[in-house]
Design a protein around this motif. Sequence first.
Motif, short mmCIF file in Angstrom:
data_model
loop_
_atom_site.label_atom_id
_atom_site.label_comp_id
_atom_site.label_asym_id
_atom_site.label_seq_id
_atom_site.Cartn_x
_atom_site.Cartn_y
_atom_site.Cartn_z
N GLY A 44 0.83 -1.24 -0.01
CA GLY A 44 0.02 0.27 0.19
C GLY A 44 0.77 1.05 0.02
N ILE A 46 0.76 5.63 1.20
CA ILE A 46 0.28 6.64 1.97
C ILE A 46 0.84 7.81 1.51
N THR A 62 2.26 -5.11 3.29
CA THR A 62 0.97 -5.26 4.27
C THR A 62 0.58 -6.78 3.88
N LEU A 68 -1.83 -0.15 7.42
CA LEU A 68 -1.72 1.13 6.58
C LEU A 68 -2.24 2.32 7.64
#
Length: 103
Positions: A44, A46, A62, A68
């Motif tokens: 993931g 961010i 992940t 996350l």
Amino acid sequence: VLVVTIAQGGGWIASASDLAARVFSVAHTIGRAQQAAFGCDRVGVIVAGYEVPHTHVHVIPTSSMAQLSFANAAASVSRDDLESWAESIRTQLRSADTEGVSD
């Protein structure tokens, strides 16, 4: 892994489109290497941008959505672990013939 731009500015929305595309291209390459290195279910990203005045993307291997969250980040990690994980990622990048992988 953080993918960080040198240029400072108002975050990724303020970035030129070609810079934003390059950041996500690098994040994509790093994510593939992480998945190969760590055998995680997914990788993931961010994009937060409140803590520093430049664009950066957190690339996170992940096994669940819960991972996350910054609340789940380790408070500290040993230097040996960091170096081992970095070498695992570099190994995967080299095996994919990625240009510019440092020693």
